[in-house]
Scaffold this active site. Structure first.
Site, PDB file in Angstrom:
ATOM      1  NE  ARG A 183       2.918   9.155  -5.729  1.00  0.00           N
ATOM      2  CZ  ARG A 183       2.425   9.673  -4.730  1.00  0.00           C
ATOM      3  NH1 ARG A 183       3.154  10.360  -3.882  1.00  0.00           N
ATOM      4  NH2 ARG A 183       1.180   9.043  -3.967  1.00  0.00           N
TER       5      ARG A 183
ATOM      6  CG  ASP B  75      -8.271   3.697   2.625  1.00  0.00           C
ATOM      7  OD1 ASP B  75      -7.499   3.832   3.553  1.00  0.00           O
ATOM      8  OD2 ASP B  75      -7.670   3.560   1.608  1.00  0.00           O
TER       9      ASP B  75
ATOM     10  CE1 TYR C 150      -6.369   0.746   8.155  1.00  0.00           C
ATOM     11  CE2 TYR C 150      -6.254   1.171   5.680  1.00  0.00           C
ATOM     12  CZ  TYR C 150      -6.101   1.715   7.068  1.00  0.00           C
ATOM     13  OH  TYR C 150      -5.590   2.813   7.097  1.00  0.00           O
TER      14      TYR C 150
ATOM     15  CD  GLU D 171      -1.395   7.732  15.799  1.00  0.00           C
ATOM     16  OE1 GLU D 171      -1.114   6.671  15.510  1.00  0.00           O
ATOM     17  OE2 GLU D 171      -2.109   8.694  15.069  1.00  0.00           O
TER      18      GLU D 171
ATOM     19  NE  ARG E 298       0.523  -4.287  17.136  1.00  0.00           N
ATOM     20  CZ  ARG E 298       1.108  -4.454  18.077  1.00  0.00           C
ATOM     21  NH1 ARG E 298       1.001  -5.592  18.748  1.00  0.00           N
ATOM     22  NH2 ARG E 298       2.102  -3.637  18.148  1.00  0.00           N
TER      23      ARG E 298
ATOM     24  NE  ARG F  40      -3.041   0.227   3.094  1.00  0.00           N
ATOM     25  CZ  ARG F  40      -4.237   1.009   2.738  1.00  0.00           C
ATOM     26  NH1 ARG F  40      -5.056   0.529   2.004  1.00  0.00           N
ATOM     27  NH2 ARG F  40      -4.317   2.045   3.307  1.00  0.00           N
TER      28      ARG F  40
ATOM     29  NE  ARG G   8      -0.353   8.034  12.778  1.00  0.00           N
ATOM     30  CZ  ARG G   8      -1.245   7.928  12.036  1.00  0.00           C
ATOM     31  NH1 ARG G   8      -0.727   8.074  10.571  1.00  0.00           N
ATOM     32  NH2 ARG G   8      -2.208   7.451  12.129  1.00  0.00           N
TER      33      ARG G   8
END
Length: 371
Positions: free
Chosen positions: A175, A355, A353, A305, A248, A171, A279
């Site tokens: 680039r 979005d 999961y 987190e 998790r 995921r 993070r």
């Protein structure tokens, strides 16, 4: 029976289903065991800042129908997700792009970056990646894997990268351009006023009961409606009869700081293994440091987190979609298919999961079919 539908869960899936059912002339009751709506997308005002209580949520989609749908209920700003990685004080761009490769290796052209990655992939002897570690090295080379992937991923999942499936890393965008936009999506932004405002609009005119645990009072609540839409954990619905699906979880340490700017970015990932948190979110930068009236905010709110192993009773965040858990989910899915007048939908009921745009699209597809 008083209602056509009892919807368990006031998150995005339940709220969209409730909106569509209500607009179709159905009577609806929504219940949620929490004291607030919007599920894990819930935002609350702190010092004038929309704080994402359950972690950063950035709306992004390539689906014009979903984008037009949510914009019926709230306006979105133009926030673009451009996180950075901090490795022992070294700052790198995320997603992995030419800025990252230049900082890591000093390369300046896409060809140089591709050659460096190819050299490191060949040195590691990877042809067909068998796990996350090999997949990451194949994608970005061993240097970036060691500094920017390994520590962060093992903190997040609580497992060695060599034991995690390769699809977890696929995921992540890579680039060979100078593009810091994490999501390669046509539409992107944050609801002005926060996600709670969006869900409030979706639930306008819908009867709602908070602090109501459906599973603790299933018999009496189910009698209120012809059909139940269940968006909670599918294994909990069946009393964990085959065992608990694994997740998790995440713990948040949130602080109000009497400074206007803590880290200069909405999201900073700490990718070394030694830093205990994964993070830091500085919530004000989701709205460019301004309140809804365009005024600068004098204070800031940050959330650290900490990833954690999940136990029954904890908040589930990320499903562990390995072979064992996928097989276990299929057993629960079979039970669900035999459950009369109950429809299962959403990330917890489908052990997936999702979005946010996919949650909304799934709910719209379900209501289109069912209603």
């Amino acid at each position: 029976m008083k209602y056509d539908y009892l919807i368990v869960g006031a998150g995005l899936y339940g709220a969209v289903f409730a909106r569509e059912a209500t607009d179709a002339g159905k009577t609806v009751l929504v219940v949620d065991k929490r004291a607030h709506i919007a599920g894990n997308a819930y935002t609350e005002k702190v010092e004038g800042i929309d704080v994402h209580r359950y972690g950063a949520h950035i709306f992004h989609t390539n689906r014009t129908d979903v984008w037009e749908y949510v914009n019926r209920f709230v306006r979105f700003n133009r926030f673009t997700n451009s996180p950075v990685a901090n490795y022992h004080g070294e700052i790198y761009s995320l997603p992995f792009n030419m800025y990252t490769f230049n900082r890591m290796w000093g390369v300046t052209t896409p060809q140089q970056a591709a050659e460096k990655i190819a050299q490191q992939r060949a040195a590691a002897g990877i042809s067909e990646p068998r796990n996350l570690e090999e997949q990451a090295i194949a994608l970005v080379g061993s240097d970036i894997y060691e500094k920017l992937v390994k520590g962060y991923t093992e903190k997040q999942w609580g497992r060695p990268c060599a034991e995690l499936p390769s699809f977890v890393i696929r995921r992540l965008p890579v680039r060979l351009t100078y593009d810091n936009n994490y999501f390669n999506a046509l539409y992107q932004g944050i609801p002005i006023g926060g996600y709670t405002k969006l869900v409030e609009a979706l639930l306008a005119g819908v009867e709602l009961r908070l602090n109501t645990d459906y599973l603790a009072d299933r018999a009496s609540l189910s009698k209120l409606a012809e059909r139940v839409v269940f968006t909670g954990p599918i294994d909990a619905y069946f009393d964990y009869c085959f065992g608990a699906l694994e997740y998790r979880s995440v713990r948040f340490q949130t602080q109000v700081l009497d400074v206007p700017n803590y880290q200069g970015n909405a999201v900073v990932n700490y990718t070394d293994a030694e830093t205990p948190y994964t993070r830091v979110i500085e919530h004000k930068w989701f709205t460019f440091g301004l309140d809804e009236k365009g005024r600068e905010l004098p204070k800031t709110v940050i959330s650290r987190e900490y990833s954690a192993e999940w136990q029954v009773g904890d908040e589930p965040y990320y499903p562990v979609n390995d072979e064992k858990n996928s097989a276990l989910y299929r057993r629960y899915q079979l039970l669900a298919s035999r459950e009369p007048n109950v429809f299962f939908g959403g990330r917890l009921a489908e052990y997936k999961y999702y979005d946010m745009d996919a949650v909304i699209a799934s709910a719209l597809a379900a209501t289109s079919k069912i209603l």
